[in-house]
Design an enzyme around this catalytic site. Structure first.
Site, PDB file in Angstrom:
ATOM      1  N   ASN A 128      10.725   9.613 -37.927  1.00  0.00           N
ATOM      2  CA  ASN A 128      10.123  10.513 -38.917  1.00  0.00           C
ATOM      3  C   ASN A 128      10.762  11.900 -38.837  1.00  0.00           C
ATOM      4  O   ASN A 128      10.492  12.678 -37.925  1.00  0.00           O
ATOM      5  CB  ASN A 128       8.611  10.582 -38.673  1.00  0.00           C
ATOM      6  CG  ASN A 128       7.895  11.441 -39.697  1.00  0.00           C
ATOM      7  OD1 ASN A 128       8.360  12.525 -40.030  1.00  0.00           O
ATOM      8  ND2 ASN A 128       6.761  10.985 -40.177  1.00  0.00           N
TER       9      ASN A 128
ATOM     10  N   CYS B 229       7.853  14.618 -42.135  1.00  0.00           N
ATOM     11  CA  CYS B 229       6.497  15.172 -42.294  1.00  0.00           C
ATOM     12  C   CYS B 229       6.574  16.692 -42.486  1.00  0.00           C
ATOM     13  O   CYS B 229       7.036  17.411 -41.599  1.00  0.00           O
ATOM     14  CB  CYS B 229       5.637  14.832 -41.083  1.00  0.00           C
ATOM     15  SG  CYS B 229       4.000  15.552 -41.235  1.00  0.00           S
TER      16      CYS B 229
ATOM     17  N   ASN C 123       7.515  13.389 -50.352  1.00  0.00           N
ATOM     18  CA  ASN C 123       6.626  14.525 -50.008  1.00  0.00           C
ATOM     19  C   ASN C 123       7.296  15.898 -50.070  1.00  0.00           C
ATOM     20  O   ASN C 123       8.380  16.090 -49.533  1.00  0.00           O
ATOM     21  CB  ASN C 123       6.202  14.400 -48.555  1.00  0.00           C
ATOM     22  CG  ASN C 123       4.814  13.827 -48.364  1.00  0.00           C
ATOM     23  OD1 ASN C 123       4.505  13.428 -47.280  1.00  0.00           O
ATOM     24  ND2 ASN C 123       4.006  13.787 -49.373  1.00  0.00           N
TER      25      ASN C 123
ATOM     26  N   GLY D 102       2.333  11.583 -54.890  1.00  0.00           N
ATOM     27  CA  GLY D 102       1.764  10.989 -56.100  1.00  0.00           C
ATOM     28  C   GLY D 102       2.678  11.161 -57.307  1.00  0.00           C
ATOM     29  O   GLY D 102       3.788  11.706 -57.196  1.00  0.00           O
TER      30      GLY D 102
ATOM     31  N   GLY E 173       7.968   7.866 -53.276  1.00  0.00           N
ATOM     32  CA  GLY E 173       7.550   9.115 -53.902  1.00  0.00           C
ATOM     33  C   GLY E 173       7.083   8.895 -55.325  1.00  0.00           C
ATOM     34  O   GLY E 173       7.888   8.683 -56.223  1.00  0.00           O
ATOM     35  N   GLY E 174       5.771   8.914 -55.508  1.00  0.00           N
ATOM     36  CA  GLY E 174       5.204   8.896 -56.847  1.00  0.00           C
ATOM     37  C   GLY E 174       5.183   7.553 -57.546  1.00  0.00           C
ATOM     38  O   GLY E 174       4.901   7.502 -58.738  1.00  0.00           O
TER      39      GLY E 174
ATOM     40  N   THR F 133       0.403   7.045 -51.782  1.00  0.00           N
ATOM     41  CA  THR F 133      -0.740   7.637 -52.491  1.00  0.00           C
ATOM     42  C   THR F 133      -1.519   6.600 -53.307  1.00  0.00           C
ATOM     43  O   THR F 133      -2.749   6.584 -53.282  1.00  0.00           O
ATOM     44  CB  THR F 133      -0.251   8.779 -53.421  1.00  0.00           C
ATOM     45  OG1 THR F 133       0.377   9.765 -52.610  1.00  0.00           O
ATOM     46  CG2 THR F 133      -1.397   9.407 -54.186  1.00  0.00           C
TER      47      THR F 133
HETATM   48  C1  LIG Z   1      -2.209  11.757 -46.656  1.00  0.00           C
HETATM   49  C2  LIG Z   1      -0.801  11.354 -46.380  1.00  0.00           C
HETATM   50  C3  LIG Z   1      -0.389  11.104 -45.085  1.00  0.00           C
HETATM   51  C4  LIG Z   1       0.931  10.731 -44.828  1.00  0.00           C
HETATM   52  N1  LIG Z   1       1.309  10.459 -43.557  1.00  0.00           N
HETATM   53  C5  LIG Z   1       2.586  10.072 -43.290  1.00  0.00           C
HETATM   54  C6  LIG Z   1       2.987   9.703 -41.983  1.00  0.00           C
HETATM   55  O1  LIG Z   1       2.177   9.673 -41.072  1.00  0.00           O
HETATM   56  N2  LIG Z   1       4.284   9.364 -41.774  1.00  0.00           N
HETATM   57  C7  LIG Z   1       5.204   9.360 -42.793  1.00  0.00           C
HETATM   58  O2  LIG Z   1       6.376   9.042 -42.584  1.00  0.00           O
HETATM   59  N3  LIG Z   1       4.839   9.676 -44.048  1.00  0.00           N
HETATM   60  C8  LIG Z   1       3.563  10.018 -44.325  1.00  0.00           C
HETATM   61  N4  LIG Z   1       3.185  10.309 -45.606  1.00  0.00           N
HETATM   62  C9  LIG Z   1       4.195  10.284 -46.668  1.00  0.00           C
HETATM   63  C10 LIG Z   1       4.161   8.975 -47.439  1.00  0.00           C
HETATM   64  O3  LIG Z   1       4.497   7.876 -46.622  1.00  0.00           O
HETATM   65  C11 LIG Z   1       5.125   9.024 -48.644  1.00  0.00           C
HETATM   66  O4  LIG Z   1       6.440   9.174 -48.159  1.00  0.00           O
HETATM   67  C12 LIG Z   1       4.827  10.171 -49.597  1.00  0.00           C
HETATM   68  O5  LIG Z   1       3.440  10.374 -49.720  1.00  0.00           O
HETATM   69  C13 LIG Z   1       5.396   9.916 -50.998  1.00  0.00           C
HETATM   70  O6  LIG Z   1       4.995   8.685 -51.528  1.00  0.00           O
HETATM   71  P1  LIG Z   1       3.711   8.508 -52.491  1.00  0.00           P
HETATM   72  O7  LIG Z   1       3.880   9.431 -53.656  1.00  0.00           O
HETATM   73  O8  LIG Z   1       3.698   7.054 -52.844  1.00  0.00           O
HETATM   74  O9  LIG Z   1       2.522   8.891 -51.661  1.00  0.00           O
HETATM   75  C14 LIG Z   1       1.861  10.652 -45.885  1.00  0.00           C
HETATM   76  C15 LIG Z   1       1.434  10.892 -47.194  1.00  0.00           C
HETATM   77  C16 LIG Z   1       0.127  11.230 -47.462  1.00  0.00           C
HETATM   78  C17 LIG Z   1      -0.294  11.475 -48.871  1.00  0.00           C
END
Ligand SMILES: Cc1cc2nc3c(=O)[nH]c(=O)nc-3n(C[C@H](O)[C@H](O)[C@H](O)COP(=O)(O)O)c2cc1C
Length: 418
Positions: free
Chosen positions: A134, A137, A215, A245, A273-274, A296
């Site tokens: 990772n 973050c 993110n 999202g 992502g999204g 998300t």
């Molecule tokens: C509440 C939350 C917690 C997350 N925790 C982690 C994490 O622990 N490790 C990680 O690599 N990504 C984490 N992510 C990132 C997601 O895995 C993903 O890369 C990011 O949210 C974009 O994708 P999405 O739009 O489908 O959420 C987190 C995202 C959210 C919203």
């Protein structure tokens, strides 16, 4: 559980996933019952919630907001796993799940690399089938870095704080490769603005895949009448949020596109992502992704929607003549042109007066003086119309269309100062 509907195999390195859909690391992958459910609902892989090494130095009960209108998810406080919790979760998942591929997601603050290597060995011994380093973050040390104008000696650095440094990413990936035979995914951040270069460094050092995080750190809406109170419930102070999202999708598509353009067709990319629909997934693959991470959407509605995606996705592929998920990959790579290479057709807007309600919204458009209101409705001066098409999107009655006159406008012909 290899039912036909969910079967659309892809490979990440040597590992075959039964379909391209991966539950991305987050709140829906921190308990074994969630992983079991994801498996039952047909997900191919899941990346477990971040394990911090040493134990998380920022850890809270979660505080999230889903801003429906903006289609934006934001979080501040979040709970991370300690090493032992991460290991136990992987062990339990491997005992209880038969098919879903379990990915261990972790970040280490140790500058001497020992922690990274130790984690790789221990997660492999616990049964992880892939490792995910990772570097993405944005909501721990990176949040602190941004608010303190930079990294500081002595303060822990994790996730996105390290993700813009391709030398460090390369080094950690190499060191990880030395101690494990598992496929290594490097989860990278767009925050440093060099996601493609950092990805290349990761691949050069032996990464099996990169996962583009999506993110971003940002400041979500503020209540201007009460600006000291954060929009998060049960939280005292305002802070930056990690955004995810659908709002983030255009940026996430670009991340994948840039990586694929730089690294070529060989390496695996988990585009994340999204993604909130099967069409989003197709777009992501067309920009270069082999598989798709979703976080998300699983937070908002669980795991069962995958079935609702697979059916139309398969139907779409059948109609378009695509045999395998891989056929969708990279289709947009050559289609997305630099601004210098565009073909711009001459044309003008026309109003269907039978649909026009004379609301006058199109007349108000600030950059256009080609539309006037008449007794019969809006009227476009076809000579003065530049063809921008804003009026089409403003019109609530779908009364405006474009007439293409066929001639290509050369850049030299346009004098925007007139
Ligand atoms: C509440 C939350 C917690 C997350 N925790 C982690 C994490 O622990 N490790 C990680 O690599 N990504 C984490 N992510 C990132 C997601 O895995 C993903 O890369 C990011 O949210 C974009 O994708 P999405 O739009 O489908 O959420 C987190 C995202 C959210 C919203």
């Amino acid at each position: 559980m290899k039912d036909d509907l969910h079967y659309m195999p892809i490979k990440i390195g040597e590992v075959e996933l039964k379909n391209p859909f991966v539950v991305a690391s987050g709140p829906t992958t921190k308990r074994v019952d969630q992983l079991e459910l994801a498996e039952r609902e047909g997900w191919a892989a899941a990346s477990i919630k971040l394990t911090m090494i040493p134990d998380p130095y920022i850890n809270y009960e979660p505080r999230y907001r889903w801003l429906k209108k903006e289609k934006l998810h934001t979080f501040t406080a979040e709970y991370r796993l300690e090493m032992e919790q991460g290991l136990r979760l992987v062990e339990a998942a491997r005992r209880k799940c038969r098919e879903i591929v379990i990915i261990a997601n972790y970040s280490c603050v140790e500058p001497d690399l020992e922690g990274w290597q130790d984690a790789a060995r221990r997660f492999e011994a616990a049964g992880a089938q892939m490792l995910e380093l990772n570097f993405c973050c944005p909501n721990m040390s990176f949040n602190v870095d941004v608010l303190s104008q930079g990294k500081k000696e002595g303060r822990p650095s994790s996730g996105a704080s390290m993700g813009d440094d391709e030398n460090f990413v390369r080094l950690v990936t190499e060191k990880t490769r030395e101690v494990t035979s598992l496929p290594v995914i490097v989860k990278i951040t767009p925050e440093g603005g060099r996601i493609a270069e950092v990805s290349k460094a990761a691949y050069d050092a032996g990464a099996t895949a990169v996962c583009s995080a999506g993110n971003r750190l940002g400041i979500p809406s503020i209540d201007v009448w009460n600006y000291k109170k954060p929009i998060y419930h049960l939280q005292g102070e305002n802070t930056m949020g990690a955004l995810s999202g659908p709002w983030i999708k255009p940026l996430a598509l670009r991340d994948v596109f840039e990586i694929r353009r730089l690294v070529g067709p060989g390496p695996s990319i988990i585009g994340t992502g999204g993604v909130a629909s099967w069409e989003d997934a197709v777009e992501m693959m067309m920009c270069g992704a082999d598989s798709i991470g979703v976080c998300t959407q699983t937070m908002l509605s669980g795991f069962s929607f995958l079935e609702k995606w697979m059916k139309p996705l398969k139907e779409y592929m059948r109609k378009m003549g695509f045999q395998r998920a891989k056929d969708l990959r990279d289709l947009l790579l050559e289609e997305i042109k630099p601004a210098t290479d565009l073909t711009i057709w001459a044309g003008y807007a026309q109003v269907d007066l039978t649909k026009c309600s004379s609301c006058g919204l199109c007349v108000e458009i600030g950059h256009c003086n080609a539309i006037v209101m008449t007794d019969d409705g809006a009227q476009v001066d076809s000579e003065g119309c530049q063809g921008c098409s804003t009026c089409i999107d403003i019109c609530t009655k779908k009364a405006i269309t474009m007439v293409e006159t066929g001639q290509v406008i050369m850049r030299d012909d346009i004098n925007i100062c007139v």
